[in-house]
Design a protein around this motif. Structure first.
Motif, PDB file in Angstrom:
ATOM      1  N   VAL A  21      45.433  32.838  50.099  1.00 27.24           N
ATOM      2  CA  VAL A  21      44.285  32.589  49.228  1.00 27.24           C
ATOM      3  C   VAL A  21      43.229  31.778  49.967  1.00 27.24           C
ATOM      4  O   VAL A  21      42.038  32.117  49.945  1.00 27.24           O
ATOM      5  CB  VAL A  21      44.726  31.885  47.927  1.00 27.24           C
ATOM      6  CG1 VAL A  21      43.524  31.384  47.139  1.00 27.24           C
ATOM      7  CG2 VAL A  21      45.575  32.818  47.066  1.00 27.24           C
ATOM      8  N   LYS A  22      43.642  30.715  50.653  1.00 27.75           N
ATOM      9  CA  LYS A  22      42.685  29.878  51.383  1.00 27.75           C
ATOM     10  C   LYS A  22      41.973  30.674  52.472  1.00 27.75           C
ATOM     11  O   LYS A  22      40.761  30.510  52.672  1.00 27.75           O
ATOM     12  CB  LYS A  22      43.401  28.670  51.992  1.00 27.75           C
ATOM     13  CG  LYS A  22      43.777  27.627  50.970  1.00 27.75           C
ATOM     14  CD  LYS A  22      44.529  26.489  51.640  1.00 27.75           C
ATOM     15  CE  LYS A  22      44.943  25.425  50.652  1.00 27.75           C
ATOM     16  NZ  LYS A  22      45.646  24.315  51.307  1.00 27.75           N
ATOM     17  N   ARG A  23      42.692  31.523  53.171  1.00 22.09           N
ATOM     18  CA  ARG A  23      42.066  32.342  54.222  1.00 22.09           C
ATOM     19  C   ARG A  23      41.045  33.302  53.627  1.00 22.09           C
ATOM     20  O   ARG A  23      39.962  33.490  54.192  1.00 22.09           O
ATOM     21  CB  ARG A  23      43.126  33.113  54.999  1.00 22.09           C
ATOM     22  CG  ARG A  23      43.894  32.259  55.970  1.00 22.09           C
ATOM     23  CD  ARG A  23      44.905  33.076  56.728  1.00 22.09           C
ATOM     24  NE  ARG A  23      45.652  32.236  57.660  1.00 22.09           N
ATOM     25  CZ  ARG A  23      46.809  32.565  58.194  1.00 22.09           C
ATOM     26  NH1 ARG A  23      47.372  33.726  57.902  1.00 22.09           N
ATOM     27  NH2 ARG A  23      47.415  31.751  59.036  1.00 22.09           N
ATOM     28  N   ARG A  24      41.387  33.920  52.521  1.00 19.45           N
ATOM     29  CA  ARG A  24      40.449  34.851  51.874  1.00 19.45           C
ATOM     30  C   ARG A  24      39.206  34.116  51.395  1.00 19.45           C
ATOM     31  O   ARG A  24      38.089  34.604  51.539  1.00 19.45           O
ATOM     32  CB  ARG A  24      41.123  35.576  50.701  1.00 19.45           C
ATOM     33  CG  ARG A  24      42.265  36.493  51.102  1.00 19.45           C
ATOM     34  CD  ARG A  24      41.756  37.812  51.662  1.00 19.45           C
ATOM     35  NE  ARG A  24      42.816  38.653  52.147  1.00 19.45           N
ATOM     36  CZ  ARG A  24      43.380  39.642  51.476  1.00 19.45           C
ATOM     37  NH1 ARG A  24      42.973  39.918  50.258  1.00 19.45           N
ATOM     38  NH2 ARG A  24      44.344  40.352  52.018  1.00 19.45           N
ATOM     39  N   LEU A  25      39.410  32.935  50.817  1.00 15.39           N
ATOM     40  CA  LEU A  25      38.266  32.145  50.361  1.00 15.39           C
ATOM     41  C   LEU A  25      37.392  31.716  51.539  1.00 15.39           C
ATOM     42  O   LEU A  25      36.162  31.783  51.460  1.00 15.39           O
ATOM     43  CB  LEU A  25      38.747  30.915  49.582  1.00 15.39           C
ATOM     44  CG  LEU A  25      39.355  31.194  48.202  1.00 15.39           C
ATOM     45  CD1 LEU A  25      40.026  29.945  47.657  1.00 15.39           C
ATOM     46  CD2 LEU A  25      38.301  31.716  47.238  1.00 15.39           C
ATOM     47  N   ALA A  26      38.027  31.298  52.635  1.00 18.33           N
ATOM     48  CA  ALA A  26      37.290  30.870  53.828  1.00 18.33           C
ATOM     49  C   ALA A  26      36.487  32.020  54.430  1.00 18.33           C
ATOM     50  O   ALA A  26      35.461  31.797  55.072  1.00 18.33           O
ATOM     51  CB  ALA A  26      38.250  30.296  54.865  1.00 18.33           C
ATOM     52  N   SER A  27      36.928  33.243  54.195  1.00 18.55           N
ATOM     53  CA  SER A  27      36.210  34.425  54.697  1.00 18.55           C
ATOM     54  C   SER A  27      35.077  34.838  53.775  1.00 18.55           C
ATOM     55  O   SER A  27      34.435  35.868  54.000  1.00 18.55           O
ATOM     56  CB  SER A  27      37.179  35.600  54.861  1.00 18.55           C
ATOM     57  OG  SER A  27      38.131  35.311  55.849  1.00 18.55           O
TER      58      SER A  27
END
Length: 174
Positions: A21-27
Motif C-alpha cells: 500500500v505504501k509503495r502504491r501511494l508513494a507512486s
C-alpha cells in the motif's frame, strides 16, 4: 488491491500489505484495499449457523471471537469498541437463531458478512498503526445489489452489483 483470507491472517502478511500500500501511494496511486475474512472464518461462521440451529452456538462463537482476538494481539492492537460490537451482534444473532431454531436467508447473509466486517476493521486499524491514512468503509453502504429476477434466496445469498460507473460512489471515494 484485493487480498484473500490467507493474506490477512498473520502479522507477516499484514506487514507486506502495508508495504504494498505504501509503495502504491508513494507512486502517486490512489489505493482502495478490499479483503476477505480471515482464513477459515467463513467455514467457522457456517459451523456457527449449524450449531445455533441445534441450540448450541457458544463453542462456535468462542472460536470465532478467539481467532479475531488472537490476530489483534499478534498485530499489537486492542479489541476496539467496533470489533466488540461485531462480536456482540454475532452473539445476539446466534442466540436468536438458537431460540427459534430457524434461519432465514437474510439472517444467514448478515451472519456471514461479519467475517469481512471483523477482518476489515482489524486490517484498517493495523494499516493506520503503520502510518497509512485509512478510512474504513462498509461495502454494504456503497454497493447496491441488482434485481436479476432470481429467487429471493439467490438475491440475498448471491447478489450481483452493477459494473456501470457510479458518480455518487466515485464522489464518496474521492
Amino acid at each position: 488491491l484485493k487480498f484473500g483470507g490467507t493474506s490477512v491472517s498473520t502479522l507477516a502478511n499484514w506487514r507486506n500489505i502495508a508495504l504494498v500500500v505504501k509503495r502504491r501511494l508513494a507512486s502517486g496511486n490512489r489505493v482502495l484495499v478490499v479483503h476477505s475474512a480471515i482464513t477459515k472464518i467463513t467455514d467457522m461462521l457456517e459451523k456457527l449457523l449449524a450449531a445455533a440451529q441445534d441450540g448450541k452456538p457458544d463453542e462456535a462463537l468462542k472460536a470465532i471471537e478467539d481467532r479475531h482476538r488472537q490476530l489483534t494481539t499478534e498485530l499489537d492492537l486492542p479489541v476496539s469498541p467496533q470489533l466488540q460490537g461485531y462480536f456482540d451482534e454475532l452473539r445476539q444473532m446466534a442466540n436468536g437463531i438458537a431460540l427459534v431454531r430457524e434461519l432465514s436467508d437474510r439472517t444467514r447473509a448478515r451472519v456471514m458478512a461479519n467475517g469481512e466486517l471483523m477482518a476489515t476493521e482489524i486490517g484498517s486499524r493495523f494499516l493506520k498503526s503503520q502510518g497509512v491514512d485509512v478510512t474504513w468503509m462498509d461495502a454494504r453502504d456503497m454497493l447496491a445489489a441488482e434485481d436479476r429476477g432470481a429467487s429471493a434466496q439467490a438475491c440475498v445469498v448471491s447478489a450481483t452489483c452493477s459494473f456501470a460507473p457510479d458518480a455518487v460512489l466515485e464522489q464518496r471515494l474521492n
